[in-house]
Design a protein around this motif. Sequence first.
Motif, PDB file in Angstrom:
ATOM      1  N   GLU A 255       0.835  -1.209   0.000  1.00  0.00           N
ATOM      2  CA  GLU A 255       0.000   0.000   0.000  1.00  0.00           C
ATOM      3  C   GLU A 255       0.870   1.260   0.000  1.00  0.00           C
ATOM      4  O   GLU A 255       0.577   2.243  -0.701  1.00  0.00           O
ATOM      5  N   ARG A 270      -6.320  10.347  -8.096  1.00  0.00           N
ATOM      6  CA  ARG A 270      -6.328   9.025  -7.464  1.00  0.00           C
ATOM      7  C   ARG A 270      -5.956   9.112  -5.986  1.00  0.00           C
ATOM      8  O   ARG A 270      -6.466   8.343  -5.167  1.00  0.00           O
ATOM      9  N   GLN A 273      -9.067  10.128  -4.258  1.00  0.00           N
ATOM     10  CA  GLN A 273     -10.000   9.011  -4.239  1.00  0.00           C
ATOM     11  C   GLN A 273      -9.633   8.015  -3.137  1.00  0.00           C
ATOM     12  O   GLN A 273     -10.494   7.537  -2.396  1.00  0.00           O
ATOM     13  N   LEU A 274      -8.330   7.728  -3.013  1.00  0.00           N
ATOM     14  CA  LEU A 274      -7.871   6.817  -1.954  1.00  0.00           C
ATOM     15  C   LEU A 274      -8.194   7.392  -0.583  1.00  0.00           C
ATOM     16  O   LEU A 274      -8.692   6.680   0.305  1.00  0.00           O
ATOM     17  N   ALA A 276     -10.527   9.510   0.178  1.00  0.00           N
ATOM     18  CA  ALA A 276     -11.977   9.514   0.380  1.00  0.00           C
ATOM     19  C   ALA A 276     -12.479   8.122   0.764  1.00  0.00           C
ATOM     20  O   ALA A 276     -13.339   7.978   1.645  1.00  0.00           O
ATOM     21  N   GLU A 277     -11.965   7.096   0.109  1.00  0.00           N
ATOM     22  CA  GLU A 277     -12.370   5.727   0.433  1.00  0.00           C
ATOM     23  C   GLU A 277     -11.941   5.351   1.847  1.00  0.00           C
ATOM     24  O   GLU A 277     -12.699   4.727   2.594  1.00  0.00           O
ATOM     25  N   ALA A 278     -10.723   5.738   2.227  1.00  0.00           N
ATOM     26  CA  ALA A 278     -10.236   5.452   3.571  1.00  0.00           C
ATOM     27  C   ALA A 278     -11.057   6.203   4.612  1.00  0.00           C
ATOM     28  O   ALA A 278     -11.404   5.657   5.668  1.00  0.00           O
ATOM     29  N   ARG A 279     -11.369   7.464   4.316  1.00  0.00           N
ATOM     30  CA  ARG A 279     -12.168   8.280   5.246  1.00  0.00           C
ATOM     31  C   ARG A 279     -13.545   7.663   5.452  1.00  0.00           C
ATOM     32  O   ARG A 279     -14.029   7.565   6.597  1.00  0.00           O
ATOM     33  N   ALA A 280     -14.189   7.223   4.391  1.00  0.00           N
ATOM     34  CA  ALA A 280     -15.519   6.628   4.496  1.00  0.00           C
ATOM     35  C   ALA A 280     -15.477   5.343   5.321  1.00  0.00           C
ATOM     36  O   ALA A 280     -16.347   5.110   6.170  1.00  0.00           O
ATOM     37  N   ALA A 281     -14.468   4.516   5.075  1.00  0.00           N
ATOM     38  CA  ALA A 281     -14.351   3.257   5.814  1.00  0.00           C
ATOM     39  C   ALA A 281     -14.084   3.524   7.295  1.00  0.00           C
ATOM     40  O   ALA A 281     -14.668   2.872   8.168  1.00  0.00           O
ATOM     41  N   ARG A 282     -13.222   4.495   7.565  1.00  0.00           N
ATOM     42  CA  ARG A 282     -12.896   4.814   8.957  1.00  0.00           C
ATOM     43  C   ARG A 282     -14.103   5.386   9.683  1.00  0.00           C
ATOM     44  O   ARG A 282     -14.386   5.006  10.827  1.00  0.00           O
TER      45      ARG A 282
END
Length: 300
Positions: A255, A270, A273-274, A276-282
Amino acid sequence: MAVIKRLVVCGVGLIGGSFALALRRAGLVERIVGIGRSGTSLARAVELGVIDEYCSDWASAADGADFVLLAPPVGQMESVMAAMAPHLAPGTVVTDAGSTKRDVIEAIYRHLPNHLTHTVPAHPIAGAEKSGVDAAFASLYENRKVVITPLPENEPEAILRVREAWAACGAMISEMPPQDHDRVFAAVSHLPHLLAFGLVHDLAGRANAEQLFGFAASGFRDFTRIAGSHPEMWRDICIANRQALLAELDQYLAELAYLRALLLAGDASRLEQLFAEARAARNAWAEQFANSANSVSRSE
């Protein structure tokens, strides 16, 4: 649950001490006996009211015990079990608080082969960067998970006894196969600690370390909080679970390599985007964690 007449806690620090205080507060233990490496620490535990007395040998400590919690660093489990084994009564329930399970269970089979029915492995998912008996407090396990990894030989009554003891501390109980336990916690506990220790060690070794720490603020504090944890304990955990931890470290290095490639290419889209995806999961995890804790509090 039935009252524990004589509870023995091996390793009266944050984890063992908090277990003792929680059961004492719940009125479910008559006498608490401590045993460990340091007489000074055990005397302090008596002074603080965490335990009632302490012993220097297992023959004295285990005499009349109906429940034993093993809470030393996992690297000491082997020698502790070997010393304890000859002195256990057949009906004494034994559990542990080790953060790794494969090595602990292997030690159980080596040293407690005649006590498998009543030795139930467990792991409380709670802690703090402070260690030692002075850091112990009765509410440490409230709304925290405790994972029990039963052995095939365990009697249902022994498993129930361990579940009830942790539940009396305010914990939420889960069961999991030991191999799954070690893989899961390598990812969500052992790797974060390794990374936090590594970052602080790196910065502390630089020529401008004083300047770096002088400007570090809340982000650095939050990310590195767990680097204040007990070095011996985390040394033992990392070594004991090194195969699973190495696999997670390799995954994380991949990673990091991807992040490096995005930075090298200046790929803002990108990278965002990474993030944002990490923020949403957290945030989804944090909300679920908060809701779970609140649900348990309301049910109590």
